[in-house]
Design a protein around this motif. Sequence first.
Motif, short mmCIF file in Angstrom:
data_model
loop_
_atom_site.label_atom_id
_atom_site.label_comp_id
_atom_site.label_asym_id
_atom_site.label_seq_id
_atom_site.Cartn_x
_atom_site.Cartn_y
_atom_site.Cartn_z
N VAL A 4 0.87 -1.18 0.00
CA VAL A 4 0.00 0.00 0.00
C VAL A 4 0.91 1.23 0.00
O VAL A 4 1.63 1.48 0.96
CB VAL A 4 -0.94 0.03 1.23
N THR A 16 -8.09 2.05 3.87
CA THR A 16 -7.61 0.85 3.19
C THR A 16 -6.77 0.01 4.15
O THR A 16 -6.98 -1.20 4.28
CB THR A 16 -6.78 1.23 1.95
N TRP A 19 -8.96 -1.58 6.86
CA TRP A 19 -9.74 -2.70 6.34
C TRP A 19 -8.86 -3.94 6.21
O TRP A 19 -9.26 -5.04 6.61
CB TRP A 19 -10.36 -2.34 4.99
N LEU A 20 -7.65 -3.77 5.67
CA LEU A 20 -6.73 -4.90 5.51
C LEU A 20 -6.37 -5.49 6.87
O LEU A 20 -6.35 -6.71 7.04
CB LEU A 20 -5.47 -4.46 4.76
N VAL A 53 -2.67 0.48 -4.28
CA VAL A 53 -2.53 -0.87 -3.73
C VAL A 53 -2.03 -1.76 -4.86
O VAL A 53 -2.60 -1.76 -5.95
CB VAL A 53 -3.87 -1.40 -3.19
N LYS A 73 -12.53 -4.42 -4.64
CA LYS A 73 -11.23 -5.02 -4.93
C LYS A 73 -10.59 -5.58 -3.66
O LYS A 73 -9.93 -6.61 -3.70
CB LYS A 73 -10.32 -4.00 -5.60
N LEU A 74 -10.82 -4.92 -2.54
CA LEU A 74 -10.30 -5.41 -1.27
C LEU A 74 -11.00 -6.73 -0.91
O LEU A 74 -10.34 -7.69 -0.50
CB LEU A 74 -10.48 -4.38 -0.17
N GLU A 75 -12.31 -6.78 -1.07
CA GLU A 75 -13.06 -7.99 -0.74
C GLU A 75 -12.64 -9.16 -1.60
O GLU A 75 -12.69 -10.32 -1.17
CB GLU A 75 -14.57 -7.75 -0.83
#
Length: 78
Positions: A4, A16, A19-20, A53, A73-75
């Motif tokens: 990141v 971000t 969340w990660l 990212v 995209k994170l999910e």
Amino acid sequence: MLTVYSKPNCIQCEMTKMWLTQNKIPFETIDIVSNPGALELVRHYGWQTLPVVAIDDELSDESKAWAGFQIDKLEALL
């Protein structure tokens, strides 16, 4: 490995990373303010907003890199 690229006081960067962390996805943070080479690298690949990212540092591959807080995209990383 997930990287990141972020800067201080960036709300989307913090969201971000939070969340990660909450989802126990390991990542490395690179602060582009304290690392001018990283800023140059991000700009070289055409990214203009943060965070950027990147999966496996593939900044040139838009299927493996994105900018901003993108929950979809994170999910997909789960």
